[in-house]
Write an enzyme that holds these catalytic residues in place. Structure first.
Site, mmCIF file in Angstrom:
data_model
loop_
_atom_site.group_PDB
_atom_site.id
_atom_site.type_symbol
_atom_site.label_atom_id
_atom_site.label_comp_id
_atom_site.label_asym_id
_atom_site.label_seq_id
_atom_site.Cartn_x
_atom_site.Cartn_y
_atom_site.Cartn_z
ATOM 1 N N ALA A 69 1.176 -1.247 0.261
ATOM 2 C CA ALA A 69 0.143 -0.035 0.092
ATOM 3 C C ALA A 69 0.872 1.137 -0.138
ATOM 4 O O ALA A 69 0.382 2.207 -0.229
ATOM 5 C CB ALA A 69 -0.791 -0.060 1.005
ATOM 6 N N THR A 70 1.840 0.946 0.291
ATOM 7 C CA THR A 70 2.946 2.312 0.474
ATOM 8 C C THR A 70 3.349 2.369 -1.214
ATOM 9 O O THR A 70 3.262 3.794 -1.504
ATOM 10 C CB THR A 70 4.311 2.505 1.625
ATOM 11 N N ASN A 146 -5.029 3.881 11.305
ATOM 12 C CA ASN A 146 -3.888 2.413 11.843
ATOM 13 C C ASN A 146 -3.917 3.097 13.352
ATOM 14 O O ASN A 146 -3.680 1.959 13.917
ATOM 15 C CB ASN A 146 -2.983 2.350 10.799
ATOM 16 N N GLN A 176 -6.813 -0.635 7.050
ATOM 17 C CA GLN A 176 -7.226 -1.119 7.371
ATOM 18 C C GLN A 176 -8.917 -0.890 7.500
ATOM 19 O O GLN A 176 -8.817 -1.643 8.946
ATOM 20 C CB GLN A 176 -6.905 0.204 9.209
ATOM 21 N N SER A 196 -4.054 -3.762 0.748
ATOM 22 C CA SER A 196 -3.144 -4.254 1.356
ATOM 23 C C SER A 196 -2.178 -5.761 2.404
ATOM 24 O O SER A 196 -3.915 -5.986 3.227
ATOM 25 C CB SER A 196 -1.645 -3.790 2.426
ATOM 26 N N GLY A 197 -2.209 -6.444 1.234
ATOM 27 C CA GLY A 197 -2.302 -7.993 1.899
ATOM 28 C C GLY A 197 -2.061 -8.088 2.875
ATOM 29 O O GLY A 197 -3.151 -9.244 4.031
ATOM 30 N N HIS A 198 -0.940 -8.417 3.719
ATOM 31 C CA HIS A 198 -0.453 -8.509 4.093
ATOM 32 C C HIS A 198 -1.750 -7.898 6.101
ATOM 33 O O HIS A 198 -1.057 -8.079 7.578
ATOM 34 C CB HIS A 198 0.515 -8.269 5.024
ATOM 35 N N THR A 234 8.107 -8.173 -13.812
ATOM 36 C CA THR A 234 6.917 -9.448 -13.877
ATOM 37 C C THR A 234 6.253 -9.867 -12.479
ATOM 38 O O THR A 234 6.698 -9.607 -11.213
ATOM 39 C CB THR A 234 8.062 -10.535 -13.699
ATOM 40 N N CYS A 319 5.317 1.272 11.387
ATOM 41 C CA CYS A 319 6.389 2.217 10.149
ATOM 42 C C CYS A 319 7.048 2.817 11.155
ATOM 43 O O CYS A 319 8.238 3.300 10.026
ATOM 44 C CB CYS A 319 5.982 2.618 9.301
#
Ligand code: PLP
Length: 376
Positions: A69-70, A146, A176, A196-198, A234, A319
């Site tokens: 996401a960053t 967040n 979030q 963001s996946g994580h 890729t 972060c």
């Protein structure tokens, strides 16, 4: 281990890790190759794009996969704004990746305006509207915070700013909020939305950006033309498929009642601790993030003491945890001693009440020992 730092990152669902393994070992082909097994990989990316699009209320050709996401947020903030005579309005509560991108634009001579936060943690809509004008090119307000979990009224904000200038690009950082509160980019009038996946049990290193096709951003990375020539390179096939798979599992297993009950249980337990101050609104909230301050204690010390017992709790954005202070809590008007004593509890829908109970008991003990058993 008790892990209550899910806003920072989450563990990958075991089923998702298994799916990923296939794309490293068996279906490892380059999605751009033209032989059959590679086309199968290409189809898997396509299918993942459809899953993410439908969860956002978007079309599949409006989704761009990124590394995080960053990256998505930098792309929008640094590219959505070309007119030197225009201005950009950003909420003061944004994550560092939006805030620092806005500061970067300011350092390049652009007029960047920050909309205030209210003590409840929401962006102050009146202040935001007063800073928006006919020359505003881009407005960015995060969907859920967040730091506090509060959910901004995105639809009201996007409709409001577009009334002032219909050409405004309205961006929302959905990291979030995605899967944790409803989102529909079409009905909410959102032009750009990052995920963001994580943050939902997919791996780190994969994200996505929804872009309204009417918005013309310049390509982020030039090269082989992947992602509709907007973000070449890729594809991270395993990550992309994993993100869509995790989103499906999260949606399927998310139990709203359980999430709300766990949140209420956490608040109830924390309130038993003397000098505990709950920060921000806990009603219009994802109910997965709770910031609370403990009078006379330093959160940093509490965090370390708990970590020694295998209990992990955050202190605001991971972060930014190496930077002094907390910009967002300060914007909400909190005093420095309150900020210094603030921990951020962030739950997963998988968190159990037993974990919450054990963590809060351990926390109360640590606070007691820090205060020399005088309070609590
Ligand atoms: N935006 C918000 C609101 C976040 O909470 C985070 C991560 O903490 C990010 C952006 C950055 O996401 P990523 O780790 O995918 O770059």
């Amino acid at each position: 281990m008790i892990y209550l730092d899910n806003a920072s990152t989450t563990s990958v669902y075991p089923e998702v890790a298994e799916i990923m393994q296939n794309y490293y070992i068996n279906d490892f082909f380059n999605a751009s190759a033209t032989y059959k097994p590679a086309m199968r990989v290409h189809s898997a990316i396509d299918e993942a794009r459809s899953v993410i699009a439908s969860l956002l209320g978007a079309n599949k050709n409006e989704i761009y996969f990124t590394s995080c996401a960053t990256e998505s947020n930098n792309w929008v903030i640094k590219n959505g704004f070309k007119n030197k005579n225009g201005n950009i309005v950003v909420s003061a509560g944004e994550h560092a990746c939006v805030y620092e991108s806005a500061m970067y634009m300011q350092s390049k001579g652009f007029d960047v305006r920050f909309a205030k936060l209210m003590p409840s943690g929401f962006v102050d809509i009146d202040d935001l509207m007063s800073k928006t004008d006919k020359n505003t090119c881009l407005v960015s307000v995060m969907h859920a915070s967040n730091e506090t979990g509060v959910i901004n009224d995105i639809k009201t904000i996007s409709n409001g700013v577009k009334k002032i200038n219909p050409r405004i690009i309205f961006h929302s950082d959905g990291v979030q909020a995605f899967l944790k509160t409803p989102v529909n980019v079409a009905s909410m009038n959102i032009d750009a939305y990052s995920i963001s996946g994580h943050k939902f049990h997919a791996p780190k290193g994969v994200g996505a950006l929804y872009l309204n096709p009417k918005i013309h951003l310049s390509p982020l990375i030039s090269g082989g033309g992947q992602e509709n020539a907007m973000r070449s390179g890729t594809e991270n096939v395993a990550g992309i498929v994993a993100m869509a798979s995790a989103a499906k599992i999260y949606t399927r297993t998310y139990d709203k009642q359980k999430v709300e009950q766990n949140y209420a249980f956490l608040i109830e337990n924390l309130k038993k601790i003397d000098g505990c101050e709950i920060i921000g609104d806990t009603e219009r909230n994802t109910k997965l993030i709770l910031a609370a301050s403990f009078a006379g204690c330093k959160a940093e010390i509490l965090q370390t003491m708990l970590a020694d017992e295998n209990i992990y709790i955050g202190r605001g954005s991971a972060c930014s945890s190496h930077h002094a202070g907390n910009r967002v809590l300060a914007e909400m008007g909190l005093k420095q001693n309150v900020i210094d004593g603030t921990l951020r509890f962030s739950l997963s829908p998988e968190t159990t009440q037993e974990e919450i109970k054990q963590a809060t008991i351990a926390l109360a003990e640590k606070i007691n020992s820090l205060r020399g058993n005088k309070i609590g």
